[in-house]
Scaffold this motif. Structure first.
Motif, PDB file in Angstrom:
ATOM      1  N   GLU A  73      14.096  -5.043 -12.027  1.00 28.00           N
ATOM      2  CA  GLU A  73      13.603  -5.723 -10.665  1.00 28.00           C
ATOM      3  C   GLU A  73      12.286  -6.328 -10.657  1.00 28.00           C
ATOM      4  O   GLU A  73      11.225  -5.697 -11.400  1.00 28.00           O
ATOM      5  CB  GLU A  73      13.238  -4.372  -9.562  1.00 28.00           C
ATOM      6  N   ASP A  74      12.041  -7.307 -10.270  1.00 34.44           N
ATOM      7  CA  ASP A  74      10.488  -8.026 -10.149  1.00 34.44           C
ATOM      8  C   ASP A  74      10.181  -8.291  -8.974  1.00 34.44           C
ATOM      9  O   ASP A  74      10.627  -8.509  -7.778  1.00 34.44           O
ATOM     10  CB  ASP A  74      10.581  -9.381 -10.965  1.00 34.44           C
ATOM     11  N   VAL A  75       8.649  -8.061  -8.649  1.00 33.77           N
ATOM     12  CA  VAL A  75       8.317  -8.025  -7.241  1.00 33.77           C
ATOM     13  C   VAL A  75       6.919  -9.001  -7.522  1.00 33.77           C
ATOM     14  O   VAL A  75       6.325  -8.693  -8.589  1.00 33.77           O
ATOM     15  CB  VAL A  75       7.839  -6.890  -6.765  1.00 33.77           C
ATOM     16  N   ALA A  76       6.586  -9.726  -6.462  1.00 31.75           N
ATOM     17  CA  ALA A  76       5.323 -10.430  -6.359  1.00 31.75           C
ATOM     18  C   ALA A  76       4.661 -10.038  -5.305  1.00 31.75           C
ATOM     19  O   ALA A  76       5.212 -10.101  -4.039  1.00 31.75           O
ATOM     20  CB  ALA A  76       5.725 -11.871  -6.443  1.00 31.75           C
ATOM     21  N   LEU A  77       3.260  -9.507  -5.448  1.00 33.56           N
ATOM     22  CA  LEU A  77       2.687  -9.136  -4.214  1.00 33.56           C
ATOM     23  C   LEU A  77       1.187  -9.857  -3.888  1.00 33.56           C
ATOM     24  O   LEU A  77       0.559 -10.364  -5.203  1.00 33.56           O
ATOM     25  CB  LEU A  77       2.365  -7.500  -4.614  1.00 33.56           C
ATOM     26  N   VAL A  78       1.018 -10.136  -2.886  1.00 29.44           N
ATOM     27  CA  VAL A  78      -0.263 -10.905  -2.530  1.00 29.44           C
ATOM     28  C   VAL A  78      -1.620  -9.995  -2.023  1.00 29.44           C
ATOM     29  O   VAL A  78      -1.020  -9.305  -1.157  1.00 29.44           O
ATOM     30  CB  VAL A  78       0.017 -11.950  -1.381  1.00 29.44           C
ATOM     31  N   VAL A  79      -2.676  -9.876  -2.840  1.00 28.61           N
ATOM     32  CA  VAL A  79      -3.516  -9.020  -2.310  1.00 28.61           C
ATOM     33  C   VAL A  79      -4.568  -9.765  -2.472  1.00 28.61           C
ATOM     34  O   VAL A  79      -4.921 -10.927  -2.700  1.00 28.61           O
ATOM     35  CB  VAL A  79      -3.676  -7.860  -3.567  1.00 28.61           C
ATOM     36  N   ASP A  80      -5.849  -9.042  -1.777  1.00 27.08           N
ATOM     37  CA  ASP A  80      -7.032  -9.774  -1.814  1.00 27.08           C
ATOM     38  C   ASP A  80      -7.642  -9.903  -3.259  1.00 27.08           C
ATOM     39  O   ASP A  80      -7.482  -9.090  -4.169  1.00 27.08           O
ATOM     40  CB  ASP A  80      -8.091  -8.723  -1.044  1.00 27.08           C
ATOM     41  N   ALA A  81      -8.614 -10.879  -3.571  1.00 23.28           N
ATOM     42  CA  ALA A  81      -8.866 -11.402  -5.011  1.00 23.28           C
ATOM     43  C   ALA A  81      -9.708 -10.281  -5.502  1.00 23.28           C
ATOM     44  O   ALA A  81      -9.691 -10.257  -6.485  1.00 23.28           O
ATOM     45  CB  ALA A  81      -9.448 -12.660  -5.136  1.00 23.28           C
ATOM     46  N   SER A  82     -10.228  -9.513  -4.699  1.00 22.02           N
ATOM     47  CA  SER A  82     -11.048  -8.375  -5.396  1.00 22.02           C
ATOM     48  C   SER A  82     -10.528  -7.247  -5.628  1.00 22.02           C
ATOM     49  O   SER A  82     -11.213  -6.288  -6.165  1.00 22.02           O
ATOM     50  CB  SER A  82     -12.280  -7.986  -4.239  1.00 22.02           C
ATOM     51  N   VAL A  83      -9.011  -7.037  -5.294  1.00 22.57           N
ATOM     52  CA  VAL A  83      -8.354  -5.976  -5.604  1.00 22.57           C
ATOM     53  C   VAL A  83      -8.029  -5.877  -7.105  1.00 22.57           C
ATOM     54  O   VAL A  83      -7.354  -6.949  -7.377  1.00 22.57           O
ATOM     55  CB  VAL A  83      -7.232  -5.907  -4.631  1.00 22.57           C
ATOM     56  N   PRO A  84      -8.312  -5.016  -8.049  1.00 21.01           N
ATOM     57  CA  PRO A  84      -8.047  -4.838  -9.402  1.00 21.01           C
ATOM     58  C   PRO A  84      -6.609  -4.656  -9.740  1.00 21.01           C
ATOM     59  O   PRO A  84      -5.887  -4.081  -8.649  1.00 21.01           O
ATOM     60  CB  PRO A  84      -8.722  -3.703  -9.935  1.00 21.01           C
ATOM     61  N   ALA A  85      -5.899  -5.652 -10.363  1.00 21.29           N
ATOM     62  CA  ALA A  85      -4.553  -5.481 -10.704  1.00 21.29           C
ATOM     63  C   ALA A  85      -4.041  -3.965 -11.143  1.00 21.29           C
ATOM     64  O   ALA A  85      -2.915  -3.533 -10.883  1.00 21.29           O
ATOM     65  CB  ALA A  85      -4.129  -6.358 -12.033  1.00 21.29           C
TER      66      ALA A  85
END
Length: 827
Positions: free
Chosen positions: A740-752
């Protein structure tokens, strides 16, 4: 020290068949280390004989040279008894003189073969020899003229000239000063072979009186004993006997004149340095004192020396006339006109002589002996021996006056138990043997019930405690007889846990392509400044060494990075910029406590004292550091390579952590010497292990390493503390994986890493692995946000997962990421 074997035999009845090799081996076993064996005359062969010149006819030559056509009586050495015709170019002899002749068939040094040959109109059947031609010195101006009592024509000249005298050269250790004399070497030979020994220092000497040359000693600590004797009417032109000059030469000194050669001979014989003064040049009494400020002395080597107030001087009313125990002065030296000789034999403080010699860079044969320690009872015998030889070979008479100032110190005593040598060496050495061996080295021994007290002989200044006596006994019994006992091997405990983990760390990094190095643990402030550390940084709290190897690096390092960066810079300077290095070593972190107390050495420290010693030690935790530069993956025909980046430093630590069974968390940070935007904090829960990332450009420039060099450093001890007792091998399921692959959009300041951790926690036990494979920012993502794409892999150990189970695990993971990180799944 060079010791002619014939000279040794003069004092010791050695076995006649004893070879020089066996003698050298035996003396080496006693502690006189063999340096070389010399066999003069080994490259010569006879016939070499005594000849008497019968006729001598000068014959001028066309080249301006005058030769002498000689007839020489060589007895029956030529097989006929007839005189031998020889051409000779020297002119320092006359008919009737005894000379040294080598006949046809002889061989001289330098592979010079002698044959009968025609020269200057004559057949010259042999050669009349000079000292240089026989290897006896550098004199080539004339041939050797022998004294009348040297022998008769035809006698063998090898023995007469000591051309077959074998010489043993020893390397004498500083604690065996007595062996810097034939007296000392011969005593050791007698000891080894239990042979009769004749001490050349045992002689009847006249009692001191008030008629000798006056001497005043102002510094008795620097000069405990000073003896003078006087010889008058001495013939300064008298030659040195050939045997005496040859012995001095074989012992490594150059024959000069009779007076000088005799003083050197006695020094070599007894070990007591002697100095002779021209009595007619002395002014007033001889005085021994320390130098005054500004005094100068011109020594025998022609150098005008500025003296130190610590120098011990020999003076008269005219001022300094010698550096005591080192070298005499020019003003009173023996010369070709000296007929009045004042003989000095004194004992000087070794420390004073050592410092004077080093201060003036003036080593001499005398100072070499004085600084090691000379027998203080020798001066009277040595002065008497010199006076005797001067008169015997140079005429004149010995004056009745004998001056002696001071007395030799009383002998020291050492008490030991009878069984101490046996306990220390492990050999069975009975009490009688201990007494016998100590007496054989010159000790006077007094016996008690369980102990013995040895009076140390005056020539053994190195004997100062019981274990010195043990060594004397052991070397006589023979070190080769010390039993070789293999200690019992303790039951094997294997490696400790810490050792196993450290080895695991090294194997993991080596397997990942990192190369281990070892660097010096010393730094200076310049290295810490180059790292860009703030003034209040804990890594600047260092331990300063009292005696550093380099004044530029007097501090024990608190970080491994300086040494690794210097190694990278050194490699880059030699053309190797693609490097990946690691080091696991201790760093030193001062505790800030009190220093350790200096404890006595005659007992073990108590438990409390030992604990205090440990408290005074600085902390020395193990750190692990890695530094990489250049290409991590090389370029080639297969395509473009990849330059090392911050993630490689992080990955190296994660590789180590995985080998130890620990999962390291990565988060952003800003710490010197790393680049503020490319620095990761490495931690496990609340425990911060260290940091990794790309080095700051200023740090790279300061150390001279390639740009964008990466590094990591962690506290390895803390990481190993967190490691489980055992790392379980991974288990594998035979059932298929669900992807399963997921793509998540987060704030740019959130570390991966935070998003990954949330997905991992939300997915539950079915999640096998998770990997970030894409980071996207652009038109399809709102400004100030980023898209993170993760590959999730699910697998069950006992069944094939259904679509519903996989979807439920995926949705739970996305929901947890949304809750903790504000993540929104992209369509």
């Amino acid at each position: 020290m060079k010791a002619p074997v014939s000279w040794i035999r003069e004092y010791v009845d050695l076995p006649a068949e004893l070879s020089v090799e066996d003698l050298a081996h035996a003396l080496t076993a006693l502690g006189l280390k063999l340096e070389a064996l010399e066999k003069p005359g080994e490259d010569m062969r006879g016939p070499l004989v005594v000849g008497r010149v019968l006729t001598m006819e000068p014959e001028p030559q066309k080249n301006g040279k005058t030769i002498n056509w000689c007839t020489v009586d060589v007895g029956d050495a030529n097989g006929t008894g007839e005189p031998q015709g020889i051409v000779c170019g020297a002119h320092n002899f006359a008919p009737g003189d005894l000379v040294v002749v080598v006949l046809p068939g002889g061989l001289l040094p330098g592979d010079f073969e002698i044959s009968a040959r025609k020269t200057y109109g004559h057949v010259s059947a042999g050669m009349i020899c000079s000292a240089r031609e026989l290897g006896l010195g550098d004199d080539h101006d004339g041939i050797i003229v022998l004294p009348e009592d040297a022998g008769k024509p035809g006698d063998d000249a090898f023995g007469l000239l000591h051309l077959r005298d074998e010489v043993i050269e020893f390397e004498i250790n500083p604690d065996r000063a007595y062996a810097l004399s034939l007296r000392g070497v011969a005593r050791e030979a007698a000891l080894e072979y239990a042979a009769a020994y004749r001490d050349p220092a045992l002689r009847d000497t006249p009692a001191p009186n008030g008629e000798g040359y006056p001497v005043v000693v102002d510094d008795p600590a620097g000069c405990p004993v000073f003896v003078t004797r006087t010889v008058t009417g001495f013939d300064p032109s008298a030659p040195t006997p050939a045997w005496l000059a040859r012995r001095v030469q074989l012992a490594g000194m150059r024959p000069i004149s009779l007076a000088v050669d005799v003083t050197n001979y006695v020094m070599l014989e007894l070990g007591q340095p002697i100095h002779g003064y021209d009595g007619d040049k002395l002014s007033g009494p001889i005085r021994v004192r320390r130098a005054g400020a500004g005094e100068r002395l011109r020594t025998l080597d022609g150098v005008d020396r500025e003296l130190s107030v610590e120098d011990l001087l020999i003076t008269d009313d005219s001022g300094p006339i010698g550096l005591a125990g080192v070298m005499g002065g020019e003003t009173t030296e023996l010369s070709s006109t000296t007929s009045h000789v004042v003989i000095e034999a004194a004992h000087f403080d070794p420390v004073s002589i050592f410092r004077t010699e080093r201060r003036h860079k003036l080593p001499s044969e005398a100072s070499k002996r004085f600084e090691r320690g000379v027998d203080p009872t020798l001066p009277e015998a040595a002065a008497d021996r010199v006076a005797e030889l001067l008169v015997r070979f140079g005429g004149g008479r010995i004056e009745a006056g004998v001056t002696k100032v001071g007395e030799a110190p009383a002998p020291r005593t050492i008490t030991i138990g009878y069984d101490l040598p046996a306990r220390v060496t492990g050999m069975d050495i009975p009490a009688d043997a201990v007494v016998r061996h100590l007496e054989s080295v010159g000790c006077g021994v007094r016996r008690d019930d369980t102990t013995l007290t040895a009076a140390v002989p005056p020539w053994r200044s190195d004997l100062s405690d019981p274990f010195d006596l043990v060594e004397e006994v052991a070397r006589i019994v023979g070190y080769a007889n010390v039993p070789s006992v293999l200690p019992p091997a303790p039951s094997g405990g294997g490696l400790t846990r810490t050792q196993r983990l450290r080895r695991r760390v090294g194997r993991a990094l080596a397997g990942a392509g990192w190369v281990e190095v070892v660097s010096f643990p010393f730094v200076g402030q310049a290295e810490l400044d180059a790292l860009g550390l703030a003034a209040d940084d804990d890594r600047r709290r260092t331990l300063r060494l009292a005696n550093p190897l380099s004044s530029e690096r007097p501090l024990m390092t608190t970080t491994l990075l300086p040494g690794l960066l210097e190694a990278v810079a050194r490699n880059a300077g030699r053309g190797t910029s693609d490097v990946a290095l690691f080091e696991a070593a201790t760093v030193t972190l001062p505790r800030g406590g009190q220093g350790a107390a200096i404890l006595p050495v005659d007992r073990r420290p108590s438990e409390g004292e030992y604990a205090d010693l440990l408290k005074a030690l600085p902390e020395q935790p193990w750190h692990l550091a890695v530094v990489g530069s250049g290409e991590r993956l090389p370029s080639g025909w297969w395509g473009k390579g990849r330059h090392v980046d911050w993630s490689d430093a992080v990955a190296a630590v994660q590789e180590v952590a995985a080998a130890l069974g620990v999962r390291v968390e990565v988060s952003a940070d800003s710490v010197a010497p790393w680049h503020p935007g490319r620095c990761a904090r490495l931690s496990v829960g609340e425990v911060v292990l260290g940091h990794a990332g790309e080095l700051h450009p200023r740090v790279c420039a300061a150390y001279g390493v390639p740009a964008r060099t990466v590094a990591a450093e962690i506290d390895l001890d803390r990481l190993m503390e967190l490691a489980p007792e055992a790392v379980l091998a991974p288990s594998y399921s035979s059932f298929p994986v669900a992807k399963e692959d997921v793509a998540l959009v987060v704030d740019a300041s959130v570390p991966a890493a935070e998003v990954e951790a949330a997905l991992r926690d939300g997915a539950g036990e079915l999640l096998e692995s998770i990997r970030l494979f894409d980071v996207y920012t652009g038109e399809q993502v709102a400004e100030g946000h980023k898209s993170l794409a993760f590959a999730l892999r699910f697998r069950a150990p006992d069944r094939t997962l259904t679509e519903e189970e996989t979807a439920a695990a995926r949705d739970a993971a996305v929901a947890e990421a949304a809750r903790r990180c504000g993540a929104v799944q992209r369509a």
